[in-house]
Design a protein around this motif. Structure first.
Motif, PDB file in Angstrom:
ATOM      1  N   ILE A 218      -2.825   6.170  10.363  1.00  0.00           N
ATOM      2  CA  ILE A 218      -4.177   5.846   9.886  1.00  0.00           C
ATOM      3  C   ILE A 218      -4.324   6.343   8.463  1.00  0.00           C
ATOM      4  O   ILE A 218      -3.575   7.191   8.006  1.00  0.00           O
ATOM      5  CB  ILE A 218      -5.277   6.486  10.761  1.00  0.00           C
ATOM      6  CG1 ILE A 218      -5.118   8.006  10.760  1.00  0.00           C
ATOM      7  CG2 ILE A 218      -5.250   5.917  12.178  1.00  0.00           C
ATOM      8  CD1 ILE A 218      -6.242   8.726  11.463  1.00  0.00           C
ATOM      9  N   THR A 219      -5.289   5.795   7.800  1.00  0.00           N
ATOM     10  CA  THR A 219      -5.647   6.313   6.475  1.00  0.00           C
ATOM     11  C   THR A 219      -6.813   7.279   6.647  1.00  0.00           C
ATOM     12  O   THR A 219      -7.446   7.342   7.704  1.00  0.00           O
ATOM     13  CB  THR A 219      -6.069   5.180   5.516  1.00  0.00           C
ATOM     14  OG1 THR A 219      -7.309   4.658   5.972  1.00  0.00           O
ATOM     15  CG2 THR A 219      -5.028   4.090   5.456  1.00  0.00           C
TER      16      THR A 219
ATOM     17  N   ILE B 144      -2.283   8.790   4.099  1.00  0.00           N
ATOM     18  CA  ILE B 144      -1.777   8.172   5.326  1.00  0.00           C
ATOM     19  C   ILE B 144      -1.145   9.261   6.190  1.00  0.00           C
ATOM     20  O   ILE B 144      -0.335  10.056   5.682  1.00  0.00           O
ATOM     21  CB  ILE B 144      -0.745   7.077   4.995  1.00  0.00           C
ATOM     22  CG1 ILE B 144      -1.428   5.928   4.256  1.00  0.00           C
ATOM     23  CG2 ILE B 144      -0.078   6.569   6.272  1.00  0.00           C
ATOM     24  CD1 ILE B 144      -0.474   4.826   3.834  1.00  0.00           C
ATOM     25  N   TYR B 145      -1.528   9.262   7.434  1.00  0.00           N
ATOM     26  CA  TYR B 145      -0.958  10.268   8.339  1.00  0.00           C
ATOM     27  C   TYR B 145      -1.090   9.763   9.779  1.00  0.00           C
ATOM     28  O   TYR B 145      -1.805   8.787  10.041  1.00  0.00           O
ATOM     29  CB  TYR B 145      -1.628  11.630   8.171  1.00  0.00           C
ATOM     30  CG  TYR B 145      -3.112  11.598   7.990  1.00  0.00           C
ATOM     31  CD1 TYR B 145      -3.973  11.496   9.081  1.00  0.00           C
ATOM     32  CD2 TYR B 145      -3.675  11.672   6.719  1.00  0.00           C
ATOM     33  CE1 TYR B 145      -5.343  11.484   8.906  1.00  0.00           C
ATOM     34  CE2 TYR B 145      -5.046  11.648   6.530  1.00  0.00           C
ATOM     35  CZ  TYR B 145      -5.876  11.559   7.632  1.00  0.00           C
ATOM     36  OH  TYR B 145      -7.231  11.529   7.447  1.00  0.00           O
ATOM     37  N   PRO B 146      -0.412  10.423  10.715  1.00  0.00           N
ATOM     38  CA  PRO B 146      -0.437   9.940  12.107  1.00  0.00           C
ATOM     39  C   PRO B 146      -1.818  10.068  12.723  1.00  0.00           C
ATOM     40  O   PRO B 146      -2.591  10.974  12.405  1.00  0.00           O
ATOM     41  CB  PRO B 146       0.561  10.853  12.818  1.00  0.00           C
ATOM     42  CG  PRO B 146       1.427  11.396  11.748  1.00  0.00           C
ATOM     43  CD  PRO B 146       0.566  11.507  10.533  1.00  0.00           C
TER      44      PRO B 146
ATOM     45  N   TYR C 239       0.988  11.619  -0.558  1.00  0.00           N
ATOM     46  CA  TYR C 239       0.990  10.499   0.393  1.00  0.00           C
ATOM     47  C   TYR C 239       0.284  10.865   1.684  1.00  0.00           C
ATOM     48  O   TYR C 239      -0.537  10.117   2.210  1.00  0.00           O
ATOM     49  CB  TYR C 239       2.442  10.109   0.658  1.00  0.00           C
ATOM     50  CG  TYR C 239       2.628   9.009   1.672  1.00  0.00           C
ATOM     51  CD1 TYR C 239       2.674   7.686   1.278  1.00  0.00           C
ATOM     52  CD2 TYR C 239       2.774   9.305   3.023  1.00  0.00           C
ATOM     53  CE1 TYR C 239       2.858   6.673   2.205  1.00  0.00           C
ATOM     54  CE2 TYR C 239       2.956   8.311   3.954  1.00  0.00           C
ATOM     55  CZ  TYR C 239       2.995   6.988   3.546  1.00  0.00           C
ATOM     56  OH  TYR C 239       3.183   6.009   4.460  1.00  0.00           O
ATOM     57  N   LYS C 240       0.558  12.056   2.174  1.00  0.00           N
ATOM     58  CA  LYS C 240       0.034  12.403   3.498  1.00  0.00           C
ATOM     59  C   LYS C 240      -1.463  12.731   3.444  1.00  0.00           C
ATOM     60  O   LYS C 240      -2.097  12.870   4.479  1.00  0.00           O
ATOM     61  CB  LYS C 240       0.786  13.588   4.088  1.00  0.00           C
ATOM     62  CG  LYS C 240       0.461  14.927   3.458  1.00  0.00           C
ATOM     63  CD  LYS C 240       0.998  16.050   4.317  1.00  0.00           C
ATOM     64  CE  LYS C 240       0.455  17.380   3.823  1.00  0.00           C
ATOM     65  NZ  LYS C 240       0.842  18.482   4.660  1.00  0.00           N
TER      66      LYS C 240
ATOM     67  N   LEU D  40       0.828  -1.193   0.000  1.00  0.00           N
ATOM     68  CA  LEU D  40       0.000   0.000   0.000  1.00  0.00           C
ATOM     69  C   LEU D  40       0.865   1.245   0.000  1.00  0.00           C
ATOM     70  O   LEU D  40       0.644   2.183  -0.780  1.00  0.00           O
ATOM     71  CB  LEU D  40      -0.910  -0.019   1.237  1.00  0.00           C
ATOM     72  CG  LEU D  40      -1.724   1.244   1.482  1.00  0.00           C
ATOM     73  CD1 LEU D  40      -2.763   1.419   0.381  1.00  0.00           C
ATOM     74  CD2 LEU D  40      -2.404   1.181   2.840  1.00  0.00           C
ATOM     75  N   SER D  41       1.855   1.208   0.842  1.00  0.00           N
ATOM     76  CA  SER D  41       2.719   2.376   0.961  1.00  0.00           C
ATOM     77  C   SER D  41       3.443   2.672  -0.343  1.00  0.00           C
ATOM     78  O   SER D  41       3.473   3.796  -0.830  1.00  0.00           O
ATOM     79  CB  SER D  41       3.735   2.138   2.075  1.00  0.00           C
ATOM     80  OG  SER D  41       4.658   3.191   2.106  1.00  0.00           O
TER      81      SER D  41
ATOM     82  N   TRP E   8      10.376  16.136   1.891  1.00  0.00           N
ATOM     83  CA  TRP E   8       8.920  16.077   2.137  1.00  0.00           C
ATOM     84  C   TRP E   8       8.289  14.930   1.351  1.00  0.00           C
ATOM     85  O   TRP E   8       7.398  15.128   0.541  1.00  0.00           O
ATOM     86  CB  TRP E   8       8.233  17.381   1.678  1.00  0.00           C
ATOM     87  CG  TRP E   8       8.811  18.596   2.321  1.00  0.00           C
ATOM     88  CD1 TRP E   8       8.554  19.048   3.562  1.00  0.00           C
ATOM     89  CD2 TRP E   8       9.733  19.508   1.722  1.00  0.00           C
ATOM     90  NE1 TRP E   8       9.264  20.192   3.817  1.00  0.00           N
ATOM     91  CE2 TRP E   8      10.010  20.502   2.694  1.00  0.00           C
ATOM     92  CE3 TRP E   8      10.388  19.572   0.490  1.00  0.00           C
ATOM     93  CZ2 TRP E   8      10.891  21.555   2.453  1.00  0.00           C
ATOM     94  CZ3 TRP E   8      11.244  20.633   0.257  1.00  0.00           C
ATOM     95  CH2 TRP E   8      11.500  21.612   1.227  1.00  0.00           C
ATOM     96  N   PRO E   9       8.775  13.787   1.551  1.00  0.00           N
ATOM     97  CA  PRO E   9       8.247  12.687   0.711  1.00  0.00           C
ATOM     98  C   PRO E   9       6.746  12.510   0.906  1.00  0.00           C
ATOM     99  O   PRO E   9       6.050  12.089  -0.011  1.00  0.00           O
ATOM    100  CB  PRO E   9       9.031  11.473   1.212  1.00  0.00           C
ATOM    101  CG  PRO E   9       9.475  11.836   2.588  1.00  0.00           C
ATOM    102  CD  PRO E   9       9.714  13.300   2.566  1.00  0.00           C
ATOM    103  N   GLN E  10       6.272  12.813   2.098  1.00  0.00           N
ATOM    104  CA  GLN E  10       4.835  12.609   2.339  1.00  0.00           C
ATOM    105  C   GLN E  10       3.979  13.624   1.597  1.00  0.00           C
ATOM    106  O   GLN E  10       2.791  13.447   1.450  1.00  0.00           O
ATOM    107  CB  GLN E  10       4.546  12.655   3.846  1.00  0.00           C
ATOM    108  CG  GLN E  10       4.629  14.014   4.485  1.00  0.00           C
ATOM    109  CD  GLN E  10       6.042  14.363   4.926  1.00  0.00           C
ATOM    110  OE1 GLN E  10       7.007  13.792   4.423  1.00  0.00           O
ATOM    111  NE2 GLN E  10       6.173  15.302   5.832  1.00  0.00           N
TER     112      GLN E  10
END
Lengths: 548, 488
Positions: free
Chosen positions: B90-91, B80-82, B76-77, B13-14, B455-457
């Motif tokens: 969590i998504t 998916i993020y904290p 990405y963020k 998924l990631s 900043w990959p996210q």
């Protein structure tokens, strides 16, 4: 490398390290939760349709009690073929025996004495024989069906001769005057003869004198002088018998007599099966009697002991007809021979207490039907054919023109959601919208009670006294003026949905009121329809963890 | 080491999300390369560019190898993020996830684009009448388009009175070979022009040619309007239709299935799916320190004619509920039976609008790009550039701006640091490196490489150019300028 460049590189590396450390918060997928939850709302039209009253009646009326007039006005009818008879047994023609004698006093002695041996001397006689039926019946003519005419002759004259018997009032099948010749061949004085004529197709036409019908029969006796004397004890006896006669038709006057004495009954399941309808007040209940007669005699019928049994308490109420009773039914005239004449007799609230009968919500009716030929005068001209008959049908007719301030129906039915019931973790709230366009002049209040397996009430679907359908507006004649639109919303929050799991039965209770609060009579027409649209709004909450 | 399925799925998924979303929109070509004339294939973005060498030849498949994956709206963020309270990730679909924030990120029209290009042959050489290039490139472009309202429909459901505009939904998948012949020359001392002619051979294509779809929902009715047309050219397969006109089977040609190498040229250079294109460029130096440039590339089209099939879905459908006659219901024919029957009929009815036909030839233009740039040379080896790039997509225009700082040591090293504004996203930091070691030229360029580091996210796109060439014969004037011996 200069000191500045060195510090710059250290700064960049430190910044990069910090940033990379921050990124770790996002990419440590071992910490990723797999929980998924969706909270959706869904609005959608569900079902729609239209039911005409015609459709409803067709499905509900499995016994075929419902019918409609040409304009679609619906009525219920409970009918009974009360009586049916054929007229060939109505009139009985008794056997007739006519006897005629020739004795010496009938002989013209001087002529006879003056005759020579071998001469023929003729003697004439003509007699009127009464042709009577029962009572005061008078027969003008009969077309004979079956039977026979028997002629027995005995002569003690010691002469041969010829006996001619004829009648202009008896016609044979060829419509010729009846005439027969009997040869007295034995001059010894012991002559006898026996002749039979099959009378089927013969006609008798009587003449009337002093209120009595007669048949005139003519006799001619030709004696051939044998030379022997005529003694005082000599006689020629002629007996004419009409035996076993029935008729194809009879014309004349048929005196009054009883024809029908019939008991009958019928059920009215409208009330018997639906006690809740006992509060209906019908505007125009009717009893109709339909007759069809080809008997050429006026007949009257009488409804005797017409008794209704109330579905409420079993009490009895008798029909009291105040006008036109006994009822005269039509008969064909002499110019309508062979035709069937229909007569319709209506018994309604103007001519009887039938509204009282219906107010008792009868579950059944018993009656005694009496019919007789109407009393007339002997101047009346009647006829009967052997094919004539009388059919009579009695019907209880209930036009759906009624009012009610509240009648109710209820039914209990099984309700099973299955083992899983409704997953309230999935459906959080549901709301059903129902929009109706009602042409029926009936307001419907519906309640659905949810019962557990012991029939204890768990909950109800609607709020109290929810009006599901508004009655249409009607004019003063009870006909549709304007349909009514109604929108109802029924909410099913999660806790109510949850209760459905324990429901085993549903008690549906429908309370109905006619237009204008039940104060006005309304009419139901088959073309009236009920259109409905049902839509939903539901909030779903789907969580993969809770579902598992 | 044990790796659980859960971990694998998370990793998958990631990676998927990272790859899908860390690529930038429609920027299939790195902007950074525009200001790196030391890279031989820089003429791909401006045909007027000439490499400093006299001759180069690229390594097959690696001159260049170009990959790109991008999303125009999501990073990405966004997915998916904290967890807000706990030490976990969590998504946006999590019960604590912010679905509205996810929806707010989406544009009315969104797309995920992948672009893969491999050069089968690349060479260039200088003559007295200019610099000539010859390239043979296999291109595979894929794009998936999804309207923002589609996500709204899935996440929020069908709410009262809402119209979901799903126009543009679809996908384009295209593979073709490009044979290019380029020429550039300085026609004045300060004016350089270039042109490249491209002949295109279509390998296969699936194109969403019309995509109009809307769903309006209310309690009274759902209105669905659709006008979709998807065309496909599938020279490598036979499509079999049944009597109802539906696709019964797609049979891959035997020679493809058997991997017959002799059959490949027929598919790789399929003259039935022929296209043409042209790239043009110009460089102008009004003063020594300033260079103005402009180029337009991918002006052209492919006419797809071989084994063309159409799938059309055109209809206007009002769903006002299921018509029900309650009186029809009996013990033998329940409401469930009725629903089964009605839904089946409705499915058949909706399916009846789908029409497959052997299609007619169609043309599809290339996504033309217009570059306008300016470079200011602080020194002969250091310059700063500004670039405007306009992409003329199928039904969209996309605009990007790139600023770059470029450094060259002459023949040995070319460096470029770039910053781009793309798709309303500000943090696009890229870098390019080109090294010459002897005759070997290597380069690696990306507009987003620093994003992945810092900043990959947040990254929405990744592009990467990698190339390997053999270069010879640097320009004499440069050698004279630098007063260095000829070493090639």
């Amino acid at each position: 490398m200069t000191r500045q460049n060195f510090y710059g590189i250290i700064f960049l590396l430190a910044g990069g390290l910090m940033l990379t450390t921050c990124h770790k918060d996002y990419f440590d997928l071992n910490k990723l939760s797999d929980e998924i939850e969706l909270q959706l709302q869904l609005v959608a039209p569900l079902i729609y349709g239209s039911m005409s009253l015609d459709d409803i009646v067709e499905r509900v009326d499995s016994q075929g009690y419902a019918n409609e007039f040409d304009d679609g006005f619906i009525y219920l009818v409970y009918s009974d073929t009360a009586f049916s008879m054929r007229a060939d047994t109505m009139v009985d023609i008794p056997d007739k025996f006519y006897t005629e004698y020739y004795i010496d006093s009938d002989i013209d002695i001087p002529i006879w004495i003056g005759s020579e041996i071998g001469d023929t001397v003729s003697f004439y006689k003509s007699e009127l024989f009464a042709f009577e039926l029962d009572g005061n019946d008078r027969v003008d003519s009969i077309l004979i069906k079956g039977g026979q005419i028997v002629i027995d002759v005995m002569s003690s004259f010691r002469h041969a001769g010829i006996l001619t018997i004829s009648s202009g009032q008896i016609l044979n099948v060829d419509r010729d005057t009846f005439s027969t010749i009997i040869e007295i061949s034995d001059p010894s004085g012991g002559f006898t003869d026996h002749q039979i004529f099959l009378s089927d197709g013969y006609s008798l036409k009587t003449s009337e004198e002093n209120d009595t019908s007669y048949l005139q029969i003519n006799f001619k006796l030709d004696l051939i002088n044998s030379g022997d004397p005529i003694n005082p004890e000599d006689v020629c006896e002629i007996q004419t018998s009409f035996l076993d006669l029935s008729f194809y038709n009879v014309f004349g006057y048929i005196d009054s007599r009883n024809l029908i004495d019939e008991r009958g009954s019928f059920d009215i399941p409208l009330y018997a099966d639906n006690p809740g309808l006992a509060s209906l007040i019908f505007a125009d209940p009717r009893i109709n009697i339909f007759t069809s007669s080809s008997i050429g005699i006026p007949i009257e019928i009488e409804l005797d002991s017409f008794i209704a049994t109330s579905s409420r308490d079993g009490s009895e109420i008798e029909l009291d007809i105040t006008e036109g009773h006994p009822f005269q039914i039509g008969a064909p005239g002499v110019d309508q021979i062979g035709e069937w004449i229909d007569t319709e007799i209506n018994i309604n609230r103007e001519t009887s207490n039938i509204d009282d009968i219906f107010a008792a919500a009868p579950s059944g009716i018993t009656y005694n039907l009496i019919g007789r030929t109407a009393a007339g005068t002997e101047a009346d001209q009647h006829f009967i054919l052997d094919t004539s008959g009388l059919d009579l049908t009695l019907e209880f007719l209930l036009p759906l023109d009624f009012k009610s301030s509240g009648f109710s129906l209820q039914d209990t039915m099984e309700f099973e959601l299955g083992e899983d019931g409704i997953d309230t973790s999935l459906v959080k709230f549901a709301q059903i919208n129902m929009t109706t366009l009602n042409e029926l002049p009936i307001e419907l209040m519906l309640q659905v009670y949810l019962l557990d397996e012991t029939y204890a009430v768990i909950d109800s679907v609607f709020n109290a006294d929810a009006v599901l359908l508004q009655a249409s507006l009607v004019d003063t004649d009870g006909k549709l003026n304007e349909p009514m639109e109604e929108t109802n919303t029924v909410a099913f929050p999660a806790e109510k949905l949850g209760r459905l799991e324990n429901v085993s039965f549903m008690l549906v209770e429908a309370r109905m009121i006619t237009s204008a609060g039940g104060e006005q009579f309304v009419k139901l027409y088959s073309q009236y329809s009920l259109d409905f649209e049902i839509s939903m709004l539901a909030n779903f909450r789907i969580n993969n963890r809770e579902s598992n | 080491m044990k790796v659980s399925m859960n971990a694998i799925s998370r990793l998958t998924l990631s990676l998927g999300i990272t790859v899908c979303l860390s690529l930038s929109g429609e920027a299939q070509i790195s902007n950074s390369v525009y200001f790196m004339p030391g890279v031989p294939q820089a003429n791909r973005v401006n045909p007027a560019h000439q490499p400093n060498c006299g001759f180069y030849i690229g390594f097959p498949l690696l001159a260049p190898m170009r990959m790109e994956l991008s999303s125009n709206s999501l990073s990405y963020k966004d997915i998916i993020y904290p967890h807000p309270f706990q030490d976990s990730l969590i998504t946006f679909l999590h019960s604590e996830g912010d679905k509205q924030a996810f929806l707010d990120k989406l544009e009315p029209s969104n797309f995920i684009v992948t672009d893969l290009r491999a050069s089968l042959a690349s060479l260039g050489f200088r003559t007295g009448i200019g610099f000539f290039t010859l390239d043979v490139t296999t291109r595979m472009d894929q794009a998936v388009y999804y309207p923002g309202d589609l996500a709204k429909l899935v996440l929020n459901g069908a709410v009262e009175g809402e119209t979901y505009q799903l126009d543009g939904i679809g996908a384009d998948l295209s593979a073709f070979d490009e044979v290019s012949l380029g020429w550039s020359e300085s026609i004045l001392d300060n004016l350089q022009v270039g042109v490249r002619a491209n002949m295109l051979f279509g390998i296969g294509d699936i194109s969403t040619r019309r995509s109009e779809l809307s769903v309006t929902t209310s309690r009274e009715a759902w209105n669905i309007q659709s006008d979709l047309l998807v065309s496909a050219s599938l020279p490598f397969a036979e499509v079999v239709y049944n009597e109802d006109g539906m696709i019964e089977e797609i049979v891959i040609n035997d020679d493809i299935e058997n991997l017959d190498p002799f059959s490949f040229p027929r598919y790789m250079f399929n003259t039935k799916n022929l296209g043409f294109g042209v790239d043009v460029g110009v460089n102008y130096r009004p003063i020594e320190q300033l260079q103005l440039s402009a180029s337009a590339v991918d002006i052209g089209f492919i006419s797809w004619k071989d084994e063309v099939h159409d799938a059309a879905y055109k209809m206007e459908y009002d769903y006002i509920g299921l018509e029900l006659d309650p009186l029809e219901l009996t013990e033998d024919y329940s409401f469930g039976d009725y629903l089964d029957s009605t839904f089946s009929q409705m499915g058949d009815s909706l399916l009846s609008f789908l029409e497959f036909t052997p299609g007619r030839a169609y043309s599809k233009r290339l996504n033309t790009k217009l570059y306008v740039g300016a470079s200011y040379y602080v020194t002969p080896n250091i310059n700063f550039g500004l670039l405007s790039r306009t992409d003329f997509l199928q039904g969209n225009i996309s605009q990007q701006f790139t600023a770059s700082a470029n450094f060259t040591t002459g023949r040995f090293i070319n460096l470029s640091l770039s910053y781009s504004y793309k798709n309303s996203y500000l943090k696009n930091f890229g870098a390019g490196f080109s090294f010459n070691v002897g005759p070997l030229n290597l380069y690696l360029i990306s507009d987003n490489s620093l994003n992945a580091l810092f900043w990959p996210q947040e990254a929405r796109s990744v592009n990467l150019w990698f190339g390997m060439n053999l270069v010879f014969g640097y320009r004499a004037e440069e050698r004279l300028d630098k007063d260095k011996p000829l070493i090639y």
